[in-house]
Design a protein around this motif. Structure first.
Motif, PDB file in Angstrom:
ATOM      1  N   THR A 175      26.585  38.726  -8.213  1.00 48.12           N
ATOM      2  CA  THR A 175      25.509  37.971  -7.553  1.00 48.12           C
ATOM      3  C   THR A 175      24.141  38.505  -7.955  1.00 48.12           C
ATOM      4  N   ARG A 176      23.998  39.818  -8.029  1.00 49.67           N
ATOM      5  CA  ARG A 176      22.706  40.360  -8.440  1.00 49.67           C
ATOM      6  C   ARG A 176      22.365  39.950  -9.885  1.00 49.67           C
ATOM      7  N   ASN A 177      23.377  39.878 -10.764  1.00 47.20           N
ATOM      8  CA  ASN A 177      23.100  39.418 -12.138  1.00 47.20           C
ATOM      9  C   ASN A 177      22.595  37.971 -12.136  1.00 47.20           C
ATOM     10  N   ALA A 178      23.218  37.142 -11.285  1.00 47.48           N
ATOM     11  CA  ALA A 178      22.781  35.731 -11.212  1.00 47.48           C
ATOM     12  C   ALA A 178      21.358  35.641 -10.670  1.00 47.48           C
ATOM     13  N   MET A 179      21.013  36.481  -9.714  1.00 44.69           N
ATOM     14  CA  MET A 179      19.641  36.489  -9.166  1.00 44.69           C
ATOM     15  C   MET A 179      18.646  36.957 -10.232  1.00 44.69           C
ATOM     16  N   ASP A 180      19.014  38.048 -10.938  1.00 41.45           N
ATOM     17  CA  ASP A 180      18.141  38.562 -12.012  1.00 41.45           C
ATOM     18  C   ASP A 180      17.900  37.476 -13.063  1.00 41.45           C
TER      19      ASP A 180
ATOM     20  N   ALA B 223      19.105  39.095   8.274  1.00 42.66           N
ATOM     21  CA  ALA B 223      17.875  38.379   7.888  1.00 42.66           C
ATOM     22  C   ALA B 223      16.845  39.375   7.356  1.00 42.66           C
ATOM     23  N   ARG B 224      15.980  39.843   8.235  1.00 39.60           N
ATOM     24  CA  ARG B 224      14.989  40.878   7.937  1.00 39.60           C
ATOM     25  C   ARG B 224      14.861  41.759   9.172  1.00 39.60           C
ATOM     26  N   GLY B 225      14.577  43.054   8.979  1.00 38.57           N
ATOM     27  CA  GLY B 225      14.413  43.969  10.107  1.00 38.57           C
ATOM     28  C   GLY B 225      13.291  43.535  11.030  1.00 38.57           C
TER      29      GLY B 225
ATOM     30  N   SER C  64       9.936  35.793  -8.085  1.00 38.74           N
ATOM     31  CA  SER C  64      10.380  36.854  -7.184  1.00 38.74           C
ATOM     32  C   SER C  64      11.890  36.871  -7.036  1.00 38.74           C
ATOM     33  N   PHE C  65      12.444  38.079  -7.017  1.00 37.23           N
ATOM     34  CA  PHE C  65      13.877  38.324  -6.842  1.00 37.23           C
ATOM     35  C   PHE C  65      14.222  38.237  -5.367  1.00 37.23           C
ATOM     36  N   GLY C  66      15.271  37.498  -5.031  1.00 35.19           N
ATOM     37  CA  GLY C  66      15.660  37.350  -3.630  1.00 35.19           C
ATOM     38  C   GLY C  66      15.251  35.977  -3.119  1.00 35.19           C
ATOM     39  N   VAL C  67      15.976  35.481  -2.117  1.00 34.63           N
ATOM     40  CA  VAL C  67      15.585  34.192  -1.540  1.00 34.63           C
ATOM     41  C   VAL C  67      14.432  34.377  -0.552  1.00 34.63           C
ATOM     42  N   GLY C  68      14.430  35.496   0.180  1.00 32.42           N
ATOM     43  CA  GLY C  68      13.321  35.796   1.087  1.00 32.42           C
ATOM     44  C   GLY C  68      12.112  36.251   0.282  1.00 32.42           C
ATOM     45  N   TYR C  69      10.933  35.760   0.643  1.00 34.92           N
ATOM     46  CA  TYR C  69       9.736  36.139  -0.125  1.00 34.92           C
ATOM     47  C   TYR C  69       8.613  36.566   0.806  1.00 34.92           C
TER      48      TYR C  69
ATOM     49  N   THR D 190      10.860  42.386  -8.894  1.00 32.04           N
ATOM     50  CA  THR D 190      12.302  42.636  -8.983  1.00 32.04           C
ATOM     51  C   THR D 190      12.920  43.219  -7.708  1.00 32.04           C
ATOM     52  N   GLY D 191      12.122  43.382  -6.646  1.00 32.16           N
ATOM     53  CA  GLY D 191      12.664  43.908  -5.386  1.00 32.16           C
ATOM     54  C   GLY D 191      11.657  43.686  -4.282  1.00 32.16           C
ATOM     55  N   LEU D 192      11.884  44.348  -3.156  1.00 27.04           N
ATOM     56  CA  LEU D 192      11.010  44.117  -1.997  1.00 27.04           C
ATOM     57  C   LEU D 192       9.752  44.986  -2.078  1.00 27.04           C
ATOM     58  N   VAL D 193       9.004  44.866  -3.165  1.00 32.17           N
ATOM     59  CA  VAL D 193       7.758  45.628  -3.325  1.00 32.17           C
ATOM     60  C   VAL D 193       6.589  44.772  -2.815  1.00 32.17           C
TER      61      VAL D 193
ATOM     62  N   PRO E 152      23.226  49.338   4.218  1.00 33.19           N
ATOM     63  CA  PRO E 152      21.937  49.556   3.551  1.00 33.19           C
ATOM     64  C   PRO E 152      21.437  48.317   2.797  1.00 33.19           C
ATOM     65  N   HIS E 153      21.183  47.240   3.499  1.00 36.37           N
ATOM     66  CA  HIS E 153      20.664  45.984   2.930  1.00 36.37           C
ATOM     67  C   HIS E 153      21.448  45.579   1.676  1.00 36.37           C
ATOM     68  N   ILE E 154      22.739  45.317   1.889  1.00 36.28           N
ATOM     69  CA  ILE E 154      23.619  44.982   0.756  1.00 36.28           C
ATOM     70  C   ILE E 154      24.131  43.544   0.834  1.00 36.28           C
ATOM     71  N   GLY E 155      23.445  42.697   1.588  1.00 35.46           N
ATOM     72  CA  GLY E 155      23.915  41.320   1.770  1.00 35.46           C
ATOM     73  C   GLY E 155      24.294  40.624   0.474  1.00 35.46           C
ATOM     74  N   SER E 156      23.470  40.771  -0.555  1.00 35.92           N
ATOM     75  CA  SER E 156      23.735  40.091  -1.833  1.00 35.92           C
ATOM     76  C   SER E 156      24.157  41.065  -2.932  1.00 35.92           C
ATOM     77  N   ALA E 157      24.443  42.326  -2.532  1.00 34.21           N
ATOM     78  CA  ALA E 157      24.470  43.402  -3.539  1.00 34.21           C
ATOM     79  C   ALA E 157      25.811  43.606  -4.229  1.00 34.21           C
TER      80      ALA E 157
ATOM     81  N   VAL F 280      22.077  30.975  -5.483  1.00 38.97           N
ATOM     82  CA  VAL F 280      23.000  31.829  -6.243  1.00 38.97           C
ATOM     83  C   VAL F 280      23.542  32.977  -5.395  1.00 38.97           C
ATOM     84  N   LEU F 281      22.894  33.283  -4.260  1.00 37.91           N
ATOM     85  CA  LEU F 281      23.363  34.381  -3.401  1.00 37.91           C
ATOM     86  C   LEU F 281      23.949  33.901  -2.078  1.00 37.91           C
ATOM     87  N   THR F 282      23.918  32.590  -1.836  1.00 40.30           N
ATOM     88  CA  THR F 282      24.266  32.073  -0.510  1.00 40.30           C
ATOM     89  C   THR F 282      25.662  32.521  -0.055  1.00 40.30           C
TER      90      THR F 282
HETATM   91  C1  8YV Z   1      17.878  41.315  -1.696  1.00 40.91           C
HETATM   92  C2  8YV Z   1      17.452  39.587   0.119  1.00 40.91           C
HETATM   93  O1  8YV Z   1      18.621  42.415  -1.275  1.00 40.91           O
HETATM   94  O2  8YV Z   1      17.478  37.564  -1.067  1.00 40.91           O
HETATM   95  C3  8YV Z   1      16.998  38.199  -0.140  1.00 40.91           C
HETATM   96  O3  8YV Z   1      16.133  37.709   0.628  1.00 40.91           O
HETATM   97  O4  8YV Z   1      17.121  40.176   1.100  1.00 40.91           O
HETATM   98  C4  8YV Z   1      18.404  40.250  -0.808  1.00 40.91           C
HETATM   99  O5  8YV Z   1      19.191  39.368  -1.509  1.00 40.91           O
HETATM  100  C5  8YV Z   1      16.449  41.690  -1.558  1.00 40.91           C
HETATM  101  O6  8YV Z   1      15.680  40.733  -2.192  1.00 40.91           O
HETATM  102  C6  8YV Z   1      16.217  43.096  -2.104  1.00 40.91           C
HETATM  103  O7  8YV Z   1      15.655  43.115  -3.319  1.00 40.91           O
END
Ligand code: 8YV
Ligand code: NAP
Length: 328
Positions: A295-300, A239-241, A80-85, A59-62, A286-291, A106-108
């Motif tokens: 949009t977060r509900n659609a990703m969930d 993108a990513r740090g 996995s939650f998020g487009v980046g994996y 559900t996050g960047l774990v 603070p990494h809020i691109g899709s936040a 859904v987050l584009t």
């Molecule tokens: C989320 C993201 O914030 O989709 C991605 O790749 O970076 C963001 O939408 C990230 O997945 C945090 O959980």
């Protein structure tokens, strides 16, 4: 291969990462959910539970690495939650015939909105100007003209995938010339393609970075790219740090090697170097691109729907390219 199951057998899922009500309430009774917010919680799972887990919702960047995944011998799918994996070991999953899905599309538009907002806020100094009004300084003086503007620059987009194209469309509407860098030219756009990032950085005054993280893009934006961008240049990273050499960026911002930066992502989130926080010529998010809620509900929901499709015996809805099972 699909994830069909016997009639009344329960399906054990691990919900791994930050609490997500849409995910936790998204499954009917035949699913048994096991919640682990932190990597340490996974280690404490009872052996009999570990042995039954067939799906993981990340559900996050774990960190979802081979060591963590190998604890689940019956694992079939990682949703996995998020487009980046880049936090998921997709190579391990492919080798072990485990499906991986992400949440593209859904987050584009939301992330593209963030990128354009951050670009304009950085160039036109919106955050500093807001501080100027709040502190009462406007009563005695005018805010200085901004050195930066979107009006006199070409934007180089690093990554012309789903989100890169959505950013480009917004810049088109704003009458800003766009060029791009990626490994291969995209058949979907007509902008000028630069196979060489340095050559593009020399020709533009703004870079907007929207590529995947991971080893292949690590520190792609380095001192050489920033020097090529030059003293008028701005860097926007959504993108990513890991994609940016952060010490090199700080040095370029401190010395005037580039004009400014707008950053939504950082090398060691949520840690942001003090040297970066001390600078005036940066806008830091603070990494809020899709936040947003919508949009977060659609990703969930897509995290849930990928798992349900799989365990209903259907193909996954949005499998990653490396996954052993393709979508419908
Ligand atoms: C989320 C993201 O914030 O989709 C991605 O790749 O970076 C963001 O939408 C990230 O997945 C945090 O959980
Ligand atoms: P996408 O459709 O897969 O597009 C990725 C683009 O990056 C493609 O144009 C690809 O082209 C290019 N690329 C990949 N590797 C590259 C490399 N080594 N060098 C140069 N270009 C490279 O992905 P997307 O949906 O647009 O998402 C892009 C990324 O944005 C995600 O992976 C994620 O990390 C990030 N993101 C961040 C946020 C946030 O909240 N800040 C939100 C969503 C996404 P080639 O393959 O031809 O090189």
């Amino acid at each position: 291969m699909t994830g069909e199951t016997g009639s009344m057998e329960s399906i054990d899922l691990l919900i791994y990462g930050p609490s997500k009500p849409v995910v936790e309430r998204g499954f009917p009774e035949r699913y048994a959910l096991h919640l682990c917010a932190q990597p340490g919680d996974v280690e404490r799972l009872a052996d009999d539970v570990r042995a039954r887990i067939r799906g993981v919702a990340v559900t996050g960047l774990v960190p979802t690495n081979a060591e963590m995944l190998a604890r689940f011998p019956k694992l079939e799918i990682i949703s996995s939650f998020g487009v980046g994996y880049d936090h998921v070991d997709a190579a391990w999953a492919a080798q072990n015939n485990v499906v991986v899905t992400n949440t593209p599309d859904v987050l584009t538009e939301e992330v593209a909105d963030t990128a354009l907002g951050l670009l304009i806020a950085t160039l036109r100094e919106f955050v500093r100007a807001d501080g100027f009004v709040r502190s009462g300084q406007w009563a005695t003086q005018a805010y200085p003209l901004s050195a930066g503007s979107l009006r006199d620059r070409t934007v180089g987009i690093v990554g012309m995938g789903r989100i890169g194209q959505a950013i480009a469309r917004r810049l088109d509407a704003s009458l800003v010339p766009v060029v791009y860098h990626s490994r291969r030219p995209s058949a979907e756009v007509n902008y000028k393609h630069y196979p060489d990032l340095i050559a593009m950085a020399e020709d533009v005054d703004a870079l907007v970075v929207i590529i995947p993280g991971g080893p292949s893009t690590s520190k792609l934006i380095n001192a050489e790219v920033l020097a090529a961008l030059g003293p008028r240049g701005v860097l926007i990273n959504v993108a990513r740090g890991s994609v940016v050499d952060e010490p090199a960026l700080i040095a370029a911002l401190q010395s005037g090697g580039i004009l400014a930066a707008g950053l939504d992502v950082f090398a060691e989130e949520p840690k942001v170097p003090e040297a970066l926080r001390a600078l005036q010529n940066v806008v830091l998010l603070p990494h809020i691109g899709s936040a947003s809620v919508v949009t977060r509900n659609a990703m969930d929901q897509l995290v849930v729907d990928n798992l349900k499709a799989w365990f209903d015996g259907k193909p996954p809805l949005t499998p990653i390219p490396e996954t052993p099972v393709k979508g419908r």
